[in-house]
Motif scaffolding. Structure first.
Motif, PDB file in Angstrom:
ATOM      1  N   LEU A 138       0.831  -1.206   0.000  1.00 45.52           N
ATOM      2  CA  LEU A 138       0.000   0.000   0.000  1.00 45.52           C
ATOM      3  C   LEU A 138       0.865   1.254   0.000  1.00 45.52           C
ATOM      4  O   LEU A 138       0.606   2.206  -0.748  1.00 45.52           O
ATOM      5  CB  LEU A 138      -0.920   0.017   1.224  1.00 45.52           C
ATOM      6  CG  LEU A 138      -1.981  -1.067   1.325  1.00 45.52           C
ATOM      7  CD1 LEU A 138      -2.902  -0.786   2.516  1.00 45.52           C
ATOM      8  CD2 LEU A 138      -2.798  -1.176   0.048  1.00 45.52           C
ATOM      9  N   LYS A 139       1.892   1.266   0.843  1.00 48.55           N
ATOM     10  CA  LYS A 139       2.765   2.436   0.900  1.00 48.55           C
ATOM     11  C   LYS A 139       3.499   2.620  -0.421  1.00 48.55           C
ATOM     12  O   LYS A 139       3.713   3.758  -0.872  1.00 48.55           O
ATOM     13  CB  LYS A 139       3.769   2.321   2.043  1.00 48.55           C
ATOM     14  CG  LYS A 139       4.677   3.538   2.140  1.00 48.55           C
ATOM     15  CD  LYS A 139       5.561   3.529   3.368  1.00 48.55           C
ATOM     16  CE  LYS A 139       6.452   4.770   3.394  1.00 48.55           C
ATOM     17  NZ  LYS A 139       7.323   4.817   4.595  1.00 48.55           N
ATOM     18  N   SER A 140       3.881   1.513  -1.054  1.00 45.84           N
ATOM     19  CA  SER A 140       4.643   1.617  -2.302  1.00 45.84           C
ATOM     20  C   SER A 140       3.834   2.338  -3.381  1.00 45.84           C
ATOM     21  O   SER A 140       4.390   3.113  -4.170  1.00 45.84           O
ATOM     22  CB  SER A 140       5.070   0.228  -2.792  1.00 45.84           C
ATOM     23  OG  SER A 140       4.001  -0.478  -3.407  1.00 45.84           O
ATOM     24  N   TYR A 141       2.538   2.100  -3.422  1.00 41.89           N
ATOM     25  CA  TYR A 141       1.716   2.770  -4.429  1.00 41.89           C
ATOM     26  C   TYR A 141       1.529   4.245  -4.103  1.00 41.89           C
ATOM     27  O   TYR A 141       1.470   5.083  -5.007  1.00 41.89           O
ATOM     28  CB  TYR A 141       0.375   2.064  -4.582  1.00 41.89           C
ATOM     29  CG  TYR A 141       0.502   0.722  -5.284  1.00 41.89           C
ATOM     30  CD1 TYR A 141       1.061   0.633  -6.552  1.00 41.89           C
ATOM     31  CD2 TYR A 141       0.080  -0.449  -4.673  1.00 41.89           C
ATOM     32  CE1 TYR A 141       1.189  -0.586  -7.195  1.00 41.89           C
ATOM     33  CE2 TYR A 141       0.205  -1.676  -5.309  1.00 41.89           C
ATOM     34  CZ  TYR A 141       0.764  -1.742  -6.571  1.00 41.89           C
ATOM     35  OH  TYR A 141       0.896  -2.956  -7.206  1.00 41.89           O
ATOM     36  N   GLN A 142       1.442   4.578  -2.816  1.00 43.35           N
ATOM     37  CA  GLN A 142       1.358   5.987  -2.451  1.00 43.35           C
ATOM     38  C   GLN A 142       2.667   6.699  -2.772  1.00 43.35           C
ATOM     39  O   GLN A 142       2.668   7.856  -3.216  1.00 43.35           O
ATOM     40  CB  GLN A 142       1.044   6.143  -0.956  1.00 43.35           C
ATOM     41  CG  GLN A 142       0.786   7.586  -0.537  1.00 43.35           C
ATOM     42  CD  GLN A 142      -0.328   8.238  -1.325  1.00 43.35           C
ATOM     43  OE1 GLN A 142      -1.445   7.728  -1.396  1.00 43.35           O
ATOM     44  NE2 GLN A 142      -0.050   9.379  -1.952  1.00 43.35           N
ATOM     45  N   VAL A 143       3.788   6.018  -2.564  1.00 43.28           N
ATOM     46  CA  VAL A 143       5.089   6.574  -2.936  1.00 43.28           C
ATOM     47  C   VAL A 143       5.133   6.854  -4.440  1.00 43.28           C
ATOM     48  O   VAL A 143       5.617   7.906  -4.872  1.00 43.28           O
ATOM     49  CB  VAL A 143       6.231   5.613  -2.523  1.00 43.28           C
ATOM     50  CG1 VAL A 143       7.534   5.961  -3.243  1.00 43.28           C
ATOM     51  CG2 VAL A 143       6.447   5.665  -1.014  1.00 43.28           C
ATOM     52  N   GLU A 144       4.626   5.929  -5.229  1.00 39.37           N
ATOM     53  CA  GLU A 144       4.638   6.135  -6.683  1.00 39.37           C
ATOM     54  C   GLU A 144       3.791   7.348  -7.074  1.00 39.37           C
ATOM     55  O   GLU A 144       4.165   8.131  -7.954  1.00 39.37           O
ATOM     56  CB  GLU A 144       4.144   4.888  -7.407  1.00 39.37           C
ATOM     57  CG  GLU A 144       4.285   5.001  -8.918  1.00 39.37           C
ATOM     58  CD  GLU A 144       4.121   3.675  -9.631  1.00 39.37           C
ATOM     59  OE1 GLU A 144       4.829   3.445 -10.630  1.00 39.37           O
ATOM     60  OE2 GLU A 144       3.286   2.865  -9.193  1.00 39.37           O
ATOM     61  N   VAL A 145       2.638   7.511  -6.413  1.00 33.18           N
ATOM     62  CA  VAL A 145       1.810   8.691  -6.647  1.00 33.18           C
ATOM     63  C   VAL A 145       2.601   9.964  -6.331  1.00 33.18           C
ATOM     64  O   VAL A 145       2.619  10.923  -7.109  1.00 33.18           O
ATOM     65  CB  VAL A 145       0.520   8.636  -5.804  1.00 33.18           C
ATOM     66  CG1 VAL A 145      -0.181   9.994  -5.786  1.00 33.18           C
ATOM     67  CG2 VAL A 145      -0.423   7.564  -6.336  1.00 33.18           C
ATOM     68  N   ASN A 146       3.275   9.967  -5.175  1.00 31.71           N
ATOM     69  CA  ASN A 146       4.060  11.138  -4.774  1.00 31.71           C
ATOM     70  C   ASN A 146       5.182  11.424  -5.763  1.00 31.71           C
ATOM     71  O   ASN A 146       5.490  12.588  -6.055  1.00 31.71           O
ATOM     72  CB  ASN A 146       4.631  10.934  -3.371  1.00 31.71           C
ATOM     73  CG  ASN A 146       3.547  10.849  -2.313  1.00 31.71           C
ATOM     74  OD1 ASN A 146       2.416  11.274  -2.529  1.00 31.71           O
ATOM     75  ND2 ASN A 146       3.889  10.290  -1.162  1.00 31.71           N
ATOM     76  N   TRP A 147       5.808  10.362  -6.255  1.00 28.13           N
ATOM     77  CA  TRP A 147       6.886  10.534  -7.241  1.00 28.13           C
ATOM     78  C   TRP A 147       6.366  11.255  -8.480  1.00 28.13           C
ATOM     79  O   TRP A 147       6.953  12.234  -8.926  1.00 28.13           O
ATOM     80  CB  TRP A 147       7.484   9.177  -7.616  1.00 28.13           C
ATOM     81  CG  TRP A 147       8.137   9.177  -8.968  1.00 28.13           C
ATOM     82  CD1 TRP A 147       7.622   8.681 -10.132  1.00 28.13           C
ATOM     83  CD2 TRP A 147       9.412   9.744  -9.326  1.00 28.13           C
ATOM     84  NE1 TRP A 147       8.494   8.894 -11.181  1.00 28.13           N
ATOM     85  CE2 TRP A 147       9.595   9.544 -10.710  1.00 28.13           C
ATOM     86  CE3 TRP A 147      10.402  10.388  -8.608  1.00 28.13           C
ATOM     87  CZ2 TRP A 147      10.726   9.958 -11.383  1.00 28.13           C
ATOM     88  CZ3 TRP A 147      11.538  10.808  -9.283  1.00 28.13           C
ATOM     89  CH2 TRP A 147      11.692  10.597 -10.642  1.00 28.13           C
TER      90      TRP A 147
END
Length: 400
Positions: free
Chosen positions: A142-151
């Motif tokens: 879940l965090k990895s996808y939020q990180v990708e959004v932030n990127w």
């Protein structure tokens, strides 16, 4: 008589073609059944080819297409691209662990002939491809996808032609799902995905990695992973707990500490494997995708992961010095373009000895995650031992 060529034929079931497809080797039964259960309906390419004086039919499952997507997804896609309609949707792949799909949408009436959509859904899946279906694994994903959004929202515009990434047209994020609508790299001059690479293609990817590191040297990872890569020790306690290599297990915290305390830190892609690069037709230029594990770190992490993904055990040993030299040659050139305050010689002096240490860090993860993985071999075991010896020498010097 029909003319020679290819025709699209919509089918809602492929049962009539099962025996032919399996017999002719177009698709194995396991993969075939998996795809049938994943998607509602299909297009089947019917190709008419001339065989001597006869016209024969050849059936191909090159393109398995999702015909129906949620109406809200369709509306967001049309709004983001200002398209009149969606002519076809082509599945690229299911996301790892059953978290959604990656698909290509072909558009009419838009400046974009096609776009790539990453549609992530968040309910915890019942199955993990290698059995690591835990709450911790789910939260990490879940965090990895939020990180990708932030990127894509905050950082992706910093890249240039030497570290090309797709332009993000729109991001939609909620508690249940994430929708990333991205420029199609096929249309941007990077239409080729490789399962194997020659030396020119390997160096093209390393050029991208080094350029990316130079561009993002000392950039703060706000909203990204504090420590990049999907195998970072702090996020992988389950794999460490079952690691049978006691010496490597004991050294894991020190390996992690050495890498994290580097003076020179950059943004690392975090999953810079061959599959995450798209190539130009000539194979000498690449763009990268999949930024779920981007964060701060030593650049050697990306380099070793890439080499592990596409260079054989024998070639890794033979080409090791050449590939490391090439990385630092590009890094030096790109630092002089983007970060003149950073001295390339100082970065190389610190990072080059950490090649083995970074690989030992990855080796620790692989041996715990999948002890019979093909990436565990004589070359990687030797690098792990080299790293342990380096760290033992450092500890002795500090004790003296």
């Amino acid at each position: 008589m029909a003319e020679e060529g290819k025709y699209w034929h919509r089918v809602d079931t492929v049962e009539p073609y099962r025996d032919f497809i399996v017999k002719e080797g177009h698709c194995c039964k396991m993969r075939f059944g998996y795809l049938i259960s994943s998607f509602v309906s299909f297009y089947l390419i019917v190709e008419l080819v001339k065989d001597c004086s006869n016209i024969v039919l050849e059936f191909h499952l090159k393109y398995l297409c999702i015909m129906d997507i949620a109406s809200d997804v369709k509306l967001k896609l049309l709004n983001a691209t200002q398209a009149q309609s969606i002519s076809r949707i082509e599945c690229i792949q299911d996301l790892w662990g059953g978290y959604g799909q990656l698909f290509r949408a072909y558009l009419t009436g838009s400046v974009y002939p096609s776009v790539v959509v990453k549609h992530i859904k968040f309910p915890q899946p019942d199955h993990h491809p290698r059995g690591w279906n835990t709450s911790l694994s789910h939260q990490r994903k879940l965090k990895s996808y939020q990180v990708e959004v932030n990127w894509y929202q905050t950082y992706s515009h910093f890249t240039d032609r030497h570290s090309f990434v797709p332009n993000c047209l729109q991001v939609e994020s909620s508690e249940e799902e994430v929708l990333l609508i991205l420029e199609d790299l096929h249309q941007a001059g990077f239409p080729v995905v490789k399962k194997a690479a020659d030396l020119v293609e390997i160096k093209a990817c390393i050029h991208w990695i080094a350029s990316f590191h130079a561009l993002h040297m000392h950039r703060k990872p706000d909203g990204l992973w504090p420590v990049g890569t999907y195998w970072h020790l702090e996020t992988r306690p389950d794999e460490l707990a079952v690691l049978g290599d006691e010496k490597l297990k004991k050294a894991a915290p020190l390996i992690d500490q050495v890498l994290n305390q580097c003076q020179y830190q950059t943004l690392v892609h975090g999953d810079a494997k061959l599959a995450n690069f798209c190539f130009s037709e000539e194979g000498n230029k690449v763009a990268a995708v999949d930024f779920q594990y981007i964060g701060q770190g030593c650049g050697m992490k990306d380099l070793i992961l890439f080499i592990s993904s596409c260079v054989s055990e024998q070639d890794s040993e033979r080409l090791e010095t050449e590939l490391i030299d090439y990385y630092f040659d590009v890094l030096t050139f790109e630092l002089q373009r983007h970060n003149k305050s950073v001295k390339p010689q100082a970065v190389e002096k610190e990072w080059r000895p950490l090649f083995a240490v970074a690989w030992a860090d990855f080796h620790r993860f692989v041996k715990g995650w999948c002890p019979d993985h093909w990436k565990i071999n004589g070359y990687t075991e030797g690098l792990a031992q080299q790293a342990l010896q380096q760290l033992e020498a450092v500890e002795r010097n500090e004790a003296d």
